[in-house]
Design a protein around this motif. Structure first.
Motif, PDB file in Angstrom:
ATOM      1  N   SER A  25       0.828  -1.201   0.000  1.00 33.33           N
ATOM      2  CA  SER A  25       0.000   0.000   0.000  1.00 33.33           C
ATOM      3  C   SER A  25       0.866   1.256   0.000  1.00 33.33           C
ATOM      4  N   ALA A  26       1.915   1.234   0.807  1.00 33.28           N
ATOM      5  CA  ALA A  26       2.739   2.442   0.943  1.00 33.28           C
ATOM      6  C   ALA A  26       3.575   2.703  -0.310  1.00 33.28           C
ATOM      7  N   VAL A  27       4.255   1.668  -0.790  1.00 33.58           N
ATOM      8  CA  VAL A  27       5.121   1.867  -1.954  1.00 33.58           C
ATOM      9  C   VAL A  27       4.252   1.887  -3.208  1.00 33.58           C
ATOM     10  N   LEU A  29       2.945   4.875  -6.597  1.00 32.73           N
ATOM     11  CA  LEU A  29       3.262   6.044  -7.416  1.00 32.73           C
ATOM     12  C   LEU A  29       3.827   7.161  -6.554  1.00 32.73           C
ATOM     13  N   GLY A  30       3.416   7.163  -5.282  1.00 26.57           N
ATOM     14  CA  GLY A  30       3.900   8.191  -4.372  1.00 26.57           C
ATOM     15  C   GLY A  30       5.425   8.211  -4.301  1.00 26.57           C
ATOM     16  N   ASN A  31       6.023   7.038  -4.323  1.00 27.33           N
ATOM     17  CA  ASN A  31       7.480   6.972  -4.201  1.00 27.33           C
ATOM     18  C   ASN A  31       8.177   7.264  -5.516  1.00 27.33           C
ATOM     19  N   TYR A 111      -7.578  10.128  -9.162  1.00 32.98           N
ATOM     20  CA  TYR A 111      -6.479  10.620 -10.004  1.00 32.98           C
ATOM     21  C   TYR A 111      -5.307   9.638 -10.049  1.00 32.98           C
ATOM     22  N   TYR A 112      -5.155   8.894  -8.969  1.00 32.13           N
ATOM     23  CA  TYR A 112      -4.091   7.881  -8.913  1.00 32.13           C
ATOM     24  C   TYR A 112      -4.239   6.918 -10.090  1.00 32.13           C
ATOM     25  N   SER A 113      -5.499   6.557 -10.346  1.00 29.22           N
ATOM     26  CA  SER A 113      -5.774   5.596 -11.403  1.00 29.22           C
ATOM     27  C   SER A 113      -5.408   6.141 -12.783  1.00 29.22           C
ATOM     28  N   PHE A 235       2.403  11.778   4.627  1.00 30.61           N
ATOM     29  CA  PHE A 235       1.139  11.067   4.845  1.00 30.61           C
ATOM     30  C   PHE A 235       0.736  10.280   3.610  1.00 30.61           C
ATOM     31  N   PHE A 236       0.885  10.927   2.461  1.00 32.76           N
ATOM     32  CA  PHE A 236       0.497  10.274   1.211  1.00 32.76           C
ATOM     33  C   PHE A 236       1.323   9.008   0.997  1.00 32.76           C
ATOM     34  N   SER A 237       2.621   9.148   1.147  1.00 33.37           N
ATOM     35  CA  SER A 237       3.505   8.039   0.810  1.00 33.37           C
ATOM     36  C   SER A 237       3.343   6.866   1.777  1.00 33.37           C
TER      37      SER A 237
HETATM   38  N1  PHE Z   1       1.023   5.380  -0.434  1.00 36.77           N
HETATM   39  C1  PHE Z   1       0.586   5.280  -1.774  1.00 36.77           C
HETATM   40  C2  PHE Z   1       1.734   5.682  -2.702  1.00 36.77           C
HETATM   41  O1  PHE Z   1       2.720   6.141  -2.242  1.00 36.77           O
HETATM   42  C3  PHE Z   1      -0.643   6.095  -2.050  1.00 36.77           C
HETATM   43  C4  PHE Z   1      -1.713   5.932  -1.051  1.00 36.77           C
HETATM   44  C5  PHE Z   1      -2.144   7.024  -0.296  1.00 36.77           C
HETATM   45  C6  PHE Z   1      -2.294   4.680  -0.801  1.00 36.77           C
HETATM   46  C7  PHE Z   1      -3.117   6.897   0.679  1.00 36.77           C
HETATM   47  C8  PHE Z   1      -3.264   4.530   0.170  1.00 36.77           C
HETATM   48  C9  PHE Z   1      -3.658   5.637   0.914  1.00 36.77           C
HETATM   49  O2  PHE Z   1       1.656   5.550  -3.866  1.00 36.77           O
END
Ligand code: PHE
Length: 460
Positions: A25-27, A29-31, A111-113, A235-237
């Motif tokens: 979940s964490a790793v 597009l954010g990274n 938007y992630y999608s 927080f996002f990442s």
């Molecule tokens: N952490 C994810 C990323 O870095 C994005 C994300 C944010 C996933 C919030 C779940 C909740 O790409």
């Protein structure tokens, strides 16, 4: 009092699976996509430093709090917050925190999608060898061609949403465990290859200096914005503040150590973001590209490297494939809180709940798609020109405000409203670590978020 509940949605087979799932979940597009372009927009090392500070002082303690809430409540974030609040004799309104998280999840995934769709498109472009020997002008042109075509973007966005809904409708466990187990290490290895390429460029050292030597003079003029972005991105990442970690925590076996798992996850997440940046910035400088080019950054820089290196078409395809997998394992966690809530409160089957949620996100995604072409408009955000209207607005509202505020409220709940014995029961760490965590969750983390948000809106 130690509470024993079980989740109706299942449980991870071990704490290792939990680590893999949360890392999945964490790793994402954010990274690989967001971190480097935030670094570029904020001028380099100072952002990286502030980011690491935010991870240490807010990210890690809040992640521990979010996991412990999830494991104690063992339900969707909305119901977990309600039940825990009732148990502690507090107002049911705490469940609104779960609701805000669900809304943030929808907005982010929308938007992630679309961006994940770009990576899907790039798997095929690199595979077809279109970047062979490409100059920066060519990669910019290819990127612009893609984003100016709403139909193509819609098609890829649809594919990604379907991919996420298929996994979530089957339950996050099946399929997910394997994906994270093999593909995350592969992504890591490929990032190392990319770093290897970056080392072969003349500007490798310049890239490192840019990333790791903070230029505080540059920071003087836009400290507020850089700080806001760094904390928002932490927080996002780490996927914090919207219930993704809470719901994953609700499937965590009772014995697993929350502290140990959190440290592993936060380290892995940070290392991946740094490796991606170490791979990208030397290329930016070698080819005279603009570090502040925004969301297009990895899509115009990395293809140049793939066009130059031996076996580039192969490595490029593999790279975008792995980024897509990383995005996929994050995408499903953005959907999971809402789906579990629909199952618990509206009596829907998992499949129906996923379909409904997927449809909402898919529709919302159209706003982002059009932000890169027909509906594009620019606005000024702390002196920085944002060019992609609604996409930027969704991104700023969620990452910079909704997630940090969600995280702050979790910190307040655990640090100030919940009985100390409850968090102690759940964390089961030694007294020294507990005390440090307790102090951070009570004072530093909430005060940090509050300060940054107030500063951002101009109150301070
Ligand atoms: N952490 C994810 C990323 O870095 C994005 C994300 C944010 C996933 C919030 C779940 C909740 O790409």
């Amino acid at each position: 009092m130690s509470v024993k509940r079980t989740s109706i949605h299942g449980q991870w087979s071990s704490h290792w699976v939990f680590i893999l799932a949360v890392t999945g979940s964490a790793v994402g597009l954010g990274n690989i996509w967001r971190f480097p372009y935030m670094v570029g927009e904020s001028g380099g090392g100072a952002f990286v430093l502030l980011y690491v500070i935010c991870v240490l002082l807010m990210g890690i303690p809040i992640m521990m709090a979010e996991i412990l809430l999830g494991r104690r409540g063992r339900q969707s974030p909305v119901n977990t917050m309600r039940v825990l609040a009732e148990e502690e004799g507090l107002s049911r309104h705490w469940q609104l925190l779960g609701l805000m998280g669900m809304i943030a999840g929808f907005l982010i995934l929308s938007y992630y999608s679309v961006i994940a769709g770009w990576t899907l498109a790039y798997i095929f472009r690199t595979g077809a060898g279109v970047f062979e020997g490409a100059s920066a002008d060519t990669t910019i042109k290819i990127f612009n061609e893609l984003v100016s075509d709403p139909e193509k973007l819609l098609a890829w966005h649809t594919v990604f949403i379907v991919m996420c809904t298929v996994v979530v409708s089957r339950g996050v466990k099946s399929g997910l465990e394997q994906a994270v187990c093999y593909l995350m290490p592969a992504l890591f290895a490929l990032l190392l290859i990319m770093v290897g390429y970056a080392m072969s460029t003349d500007k490798f050292v310049e890239g490192l200096v840019y990333l790791f030597v903070p230029d505080f003079e540059k920071l003087a003029g836009n400290f507020r914005e850089v700080f806001l972005n760094a904390s928002g991105h932490a927080f996002f990442s780490l996927s914090l503040g919207m219930g993704a970690i809470m719901i994953y925590g609700s499937y965590l076996p009772d014995r697993a150590s929350i502290f140990g798992t959190t440290m592993i996850i936060a380290t892995a997440d940070t290392v991946v973001a740094l490796l991606a940046s170490i791979a990208i910035f030397p290329i930016v400088f070698t080819y005279g590209l603009e570090p502040a080019s925004g969301p297009s950054l990895i899509f115009i820089t990395l293809p140049i490297a793939f066009g130059q290196m031996p076996g580039g078409a192969f490595f490029g395809t593999l790279f975008f494939f792995l980024v897509m997998i990383a995005a996929w394992t994050s995408g499903i966690s953005l959907l999971e809180p809402a789906v579990t809530w629909l199952v618990e409160n509206k009596g829907l089957t998992r499949i129906k709940a996923t379909t409904v949620s997927g449809l909402v996100v898919w529709l919302l995604g159209i706003c982002t798609i059009l932000s890169f072409n027909h509906w594009a408009f620019s606005f000024n955000f702390f002196g920085l020109t944002k060019e992609n209207g609604l996409f930027d607005i969704f991104d700023i509202i969620t990452a910079n405000f909704m997630l940090p505020i969600g995280g702050m409220l979790m910190a307040i709940f655990v640090g100030w409203r919940m009985a100390r014995q409850s968090s102690r029961d759940e964390l089961k760490v030694n007294e020294k670590i507990y005390r440090i965590w307790w102090f951070t969750i009570r004072y530093i983390a909430p005060a940090g978020v509050l300060l940054i948000c107030l500063q951002a809106v101009g109150v301070l």
